[in-house]
Scaffold this motif. Structure first.
Motif, short mmCIF file in Angstrom:
data_model
loop_
_atom_site.label_atom_id
_atom_site.label_comp_id
_atom_site.label_asym_id
_atom_site.label_seq_id
_atom_site.Cartn_x
_atom_site.Cartn_y
_atom_site.Cartn_z
N ILE A 35 0.88 -1.32 0.09
CA ILE A 35 -0.03 -0.04 -0.01
C ILE A 35 0.82 1.27 -0.03
CG2 ILE A 35 -1.91 1.26 1.31
CD1 ILE A 35 -2.79 -1.53 0.31
N GLY A 36 1.08 1.77 -1.14
CA GLY A 36 2.13 3.06 -1.04
C GLY A 36 3.58 2.52 -0.76
N ASN A 77 0.67 -4.72 11.78
CA ASN A 77 0.73 -4.05 10.34
C ASN A 77 0.93 -2.49 10.58
OD1 ASN A 77 0.78 -6.06 8.29
ND2 ASN A 77 -1.25 -6.59 9.14
N ARG A 78 1.57 -1.88 10.12
CA ARG A 78 1.56 -0.22 10.23
C ARG A 78 1.49 0.58 8.74
NH1 ARG A 78 4.02 1.14 15.81
NH2 ARG A 78 3.61 3.39 15.45
N LEU A 79 0.52 1.18 8.59
CA LEU A 79 0.46 2.01 7.28
C LEU A 79 0.49 3.57 7.68
CD1 LEU A 79 -2.73 0.55 5.74
CD2 LEU A 79 -0.26 0.10 5.29
N SER A 80 1.44 4.18 7.26
CA SER A 80 1.72 5.55 7.47
C SER A 80 0.65 6.49 6.75
CB SER A 80 3.17 5.99 7.15
OG SER A 80 3.30 5.54 5.73
N GLY A 81 0.15 7.65 7.25
CA GLY A 81 -0.62 8.38 6.70
C GLY A 81 -0.82 9.88 7.32
N THR A 82 -1.53 10.52 6.91
CA THR A 82 -1.92 12.01 7.48
C THR A 82 -3.39 12.04 7.95
OG1 THR A 82 -0.14 12.82 5.87
CG2 THR A 82 -1.39 14.40 6.98
N VAL A 83 -3.70 12.68 9.07
CA VAL A 83 -4.83 12.76 9.49
C VAL A 83 -5.76 14.01 8.70
CG1 VAL A 83 -6.61 13.56 11.24
CG2 VAL A 83 -4.30 12.36 11.87
N GLU A 84 -6.84 13.45 8.05
CA GLU A 84 -7.43 14.25 7.07
C GLU A 84 -8.75 15.00 7.80
OE1 GLU A 84 -7.29 13.53 2.40
OE2 GLU A 84 -8.78 12.37 3.45
N LEU A 133 -3.81 7.65 3.48
CA LEU A 133 -2.42 6.68 3.41
C LEU A 133 -1.61 7.03 2.12
CD1 LEU A 133 -4.28 3.31 4.12
CD2 LEU A 133 -3.04 4.74 5.48
N THR A 134 -0.51 6.51 2.04
CA THR A 134 0.46 6.91 1.09
C THR A 134 -0.09 6.74 -0.21
OG1 THR A 134 1.61 4.98 1.68
CG2 THR A 134 2.38 7.05 2.59
N ASP A 135 -0.94 5.56 -0.55
CA ASP A 135 -1.32 5.36 -2.02
C ASP A 135 -2.67 6.05 -2.06
OD1 ASP A 135 -3.25 4.10 -0.27
OD2 ASP A 135 -3.52 2.25 -1.63
N GLY A 136 -2.87 6.93 -1.22
CA GLY A 136 -4.19 7.86 -1.65
C GLY A 136 -5.49 7.59 -0.92
N THR A 137 -5.52 6.08 -0.49
CA THR A 137 -6.65 5.59 0.15
C THR A 137 -7.13 6.44 1.37
OG1 THR A 137 -6.08 3.55 -0.57
CG2 THR A 137 -8.00 3.42 0.86
N THR A 138 -8.28 6.30 1.53
CA THR A 138 -8.89 6.96 2.91
C THR A 138 -9.03 5.97 3.98
OG1 THR A 138 -9.53 9.00 1.87
CG2 THR A 138 -10.33 8.64 4.18
N ALA A 139 -8.32 5.83 4.96
CA ALA A 139 -8.76 4.69 5.89
C ALA A 139 -9.69 5.25 7.09
CB ALA A 139 -7.52 4.02 6.55
N VAL A 140 -10.44 4.63 7.60
CA VAL A 140 -11.44 5.09 8.59
C VAL A 140 -10.93 4.53 9.97
CG1 VAL A 140 -13.65 5.57 9.37
CG2 VAL A 140 -13.21 5.55 7.01
N VAL A 166 0.68 10.16 11.13
CA VAL A 166 0.29 8.98 12.02
C VAL A 166 0.64 7.79 11.47
CG1 VAL A 166 -1.52 10.02 13.37
CG2 VAL A 166 -2.17 8.97 11.24
N ASP A 167 0.40 6.74 12.05
CA ASP A 167 0.48 5.22 11.78
C ASP A 167 -0.80 4.45 12.05
OD1 ASP A 167 2.94 5.59 10.84
OD2 ASP A 167 3.98 4.29 12.37
N VAL A 168 -1.46 4.12 10.87
CA VAL A 168 -2.72 3.31 11.16
C VAL A 168 -2.09 1.86 11.61
CG1 VAL A 168 -4.80 2.37 10.22
CG2 VAL A 168 -3.91 4.43 9.65
#
Lengths: 261, 371
Positions: free
Chosen positions: B263-264, B303-310, B325-332, B348-350
């Protein structure tokens, strides 16, 4: 205090109402004429024309004929027209539209044309001057009115109520009797009333298929007024005016009572 | 007890049933077994076949092929008025020319029940839905919720072994809907009648049902309890339809019998692999994932997915975050009360363990049908 446009509109409506009613209202004083003339304003006062209407067999017989024919027509046209309305409403949209257009032709075809056609057929079929002949012709003329009135109620009738009734245990006939019929009854009744009136005051076809032995009231009125200016016509007119007014008032009261619940 | 008599509910057995309208297949080869006394919900988007199934059971339409048995007897060709099934409609369908009392008495009159016996049963049914005081009113003098309660009384007054409900609360506002859901649940418990309930509202299905059948495109995707469907969806459609979810898609490889998805800039490990060669997707539930500061509080195997709080939404009972997330997906992600507080723009990391995710075959229809 109502505003000026409202007052103006009110006065205008009153004027239209007077124009519509005046010819009818003229008949009332004429029916009390003291002389044997249809002159307006009438001279003198008497009840003799009313007495004549109720005692002269020409008038009583034609009135009874019209009443009997119109009652039979009201029943037959209401049954046939209601069934037709079901067919038209519940057929596929295109078929239904086509059927409807076909079924209301007696309303749009000029009366004289229809009368000639009916007369020609009746000569061969020996239906001229018969009650059956009158009933058939008037029923044909009355069916479109029933069709339109009943179709209007069927269109606002929620068919899902029939599904619900069926799920509660009602067979098709029971569904019709307990749910469909009571809910479209106002339409059927107004259709029946229209059918009755259509036959009762029909003159064009009647003039063609009448005979010295079977005259309806409109035919009697017409012959009496063309032969001699008999004020009995005005008396009949006044009586019919009062009768129809009563029916309409009764209808309005009935409608208001239903509307409340 | 005020309710109509407790009756044994009827079982329903549907085998290989299809319903076609011309070239259109509304229902495609479904199998459904409903146990006596069960509360079964048919859940799905509009046009998925759930209402068609209900109409088949009610006898409003005929089955094109297959078998349908109610209470162990085949009902093929039996018209609806002979099936002895209660039906509640979304549009109430009360008879406008009859009072509430007359409406409820209607099915009894048809069954030849008269006089005091009928009065008593009408009153009992109206008591059950708390509408006794309205017996002399006409339907148009009642609110939507009151009308539906009367409709429920009318459908139950003749003690049918089976009650069908077609989105009965669909036209009502949320508060009323929630209250009536509990009323329906209570009545089901008191009566022991089999209830079949159609809805497109997954929350309503979870509140009410013993089991749920999820419909999609004229087929049943999965049948199970709410918990089974939520925790172990059999298809991506079910996973997305029930509850909130995040779907991850990316290039995958198999490493030591496990599935690894990219994922990204990050990789996700899922235990095992899908049979066959279906393209895998990963389904995440918001409350089974957590947010952590980048690189902090590492746990082995997670598992850790890095991203930014939107987006950060405070919900009272906790907070809900949307993370890009780094591939553009929005995780809830949902975090419970008392968890760390994050702001919009925070890196953050999910995080989640392989046990918290569901590996499913990809299904394009799952996206299309939901919009």
């Amino acid at each position: 205090m109502p505003s000026f446009p409202r007052v103006f509109l009110g006065l205008f409506c009153l004027l239209v109402a007077v124009l519509l009613l005046a010819p009818t209202l003229v008949v009332i004083p004429m029916s009390f004429n003291g002389n044997k003339s249809l002159a307006f304003p009438p001279v003198g006062f008497s009840w003799q024309w009313y007495a004549n209407f109720f005692s002269n067999p020409d008038w009583t017989t034609s009135f009874t004929n019209s009443l009997i024919i119109a009652l039979i027509v009201a029943v037959v046209a209401t049954v046939v027209g209601t069934l037709a309305a079901f067919g038209v409403t519940r057929a596929a949209a295109r078929t239904g539209g086509l059927l409807r257009a076909l079924l209301i032709t007696p309303m749009v075809v000029p009366g004289v044309v229809l009368a000639i056609g009916i007369y020609a057929v009746y000569l061969d079929a020996h239906l001229v001057g018969t009650v059956v002949g009158f009933v058939l012709a008037h029923t044909m003329l009355a069916i479109p009115f029933v069709l339109i009135a009943v179709q209007a109620s069927l269109e606002v009738f929620d068919r899902r109520l029939e599904t619900a009734a069926s799920s509660l245990g009602a067979g098709r006939l029971t569904v019709f009797r307990t749910v469909t019929l009571p809910l479209i009854l106002p339409g059927i009744l107004s259709g029946a009333l229209f059918a009755f009136i259509t036959s009762f005051d029909e003159i064009i076809v009647a003039l063609f298929i009448t005979s010295p032995y079977l005259k309806t009231l409109p035919v009697q009125i017409y012959t009496s007024i063309t032969r001699d200016a008999d004020p009995t016509v005005a008396a009949v007119g006044t009586l019919l005016f009062i009768a129809t007014s009563l029916i309409i008032v009764a209808g309005l009261l009935f409608g208001m009572r239903r509307g409340r619940t | 007890m005020n309710a109509p008599q407790r009756s044994a509910g009827a079982a329903i057995e549907i085998r290989k049933a299809s319903k076609r309208y011309g070239a259109f297949t509304a229902l495609n080869d479904i199998d459904l077994h409903i146990r006596p006394g069960e509360f079964m919900t048919l859940l799905g988007p509009s046009g998925s076949g759930k209402t068609t199934t209900l109409n088949l059971i009610a006898g409003f339409t005929d089955i094109s092929s297959g078998a349908l048995e109610i209470g162990g007897k085949s009902v093929t060709g039996l018209p609806s008025h002979k099936r002895n099934i209660g039906v509640v409609f979304q549009h109430y369908a009360l008879f406008p020319h009859m009072t509430v009392g007359k409406n409820v008495a209607y099915p009894l009159t048809l069954r030849g029940i008269k006089g005091e016996d009928r009065e008593r049963r009408v009153k009992r049914a109206l008591d059950m839905v708390k509408m006794t005081d309205f017996a002399h009113r006409y339907p148009n003098e009642l609110s939507g919720g009151q009308q539906q309660r009367v409709a429920l009384a009318r459908a139950l007054v003749f003690d049918p072994p089976l009650l069908l409900m077609d989105e009965p609360l669909g036209a009502l506002d949320k508060k009323l809907r929630e209250w009536l859901q509990l009323e329906i649940k209570r009545i089901h418990r008191e009566l022991g009648t089999t209830f079949v309930y159609v809805t497109h509202d997954q929350e309503e299905a979870l509140v009410l049902s013993d089991r749920i059948a999820v419909f999609n495109g004229g087929r049943i995707e999965q049948i199970g309890t709410g918990r089974e469907l939520y925790d172990h969806p059999a298809t991506l459609f079910v996973g997305r339809f029930i509850g909130e979810s995040t779907v991850l898609r990316g290039p995958t490889e198999t490493v030591d019998g496990n599935t690894v998805m990219t994922i990204g800039k990050d990789k996700v490990v899922a235990h095992g692999r899908l049979p066959g060669d279906a393209r895998p997707v990963i389904l995440l539930r918001p409350e089974r994932t957590a947010l952590k500061r980048p690189g902090a509080d590492a746990v082995t195997g997670e598992n850790r997915l890095s991203g930014t709080v939107e987006e950060a939404i405070y919900l009272g009972s906790g907070s809900k975050y949307e993370v890009r997330l780094t591939d553009g997906t929005t995780a809830v992600v949902r975090s419970p009360l008392g968890g760390a507080d994050f702001r919009i723009g925070d890196p953050v990391d999910v995080t989640f363990t392989p046990a918290d995710l569901t590996l499913l075959p990809d299904d394009a229809s799952a996206d299309v049908t939901l919009t």
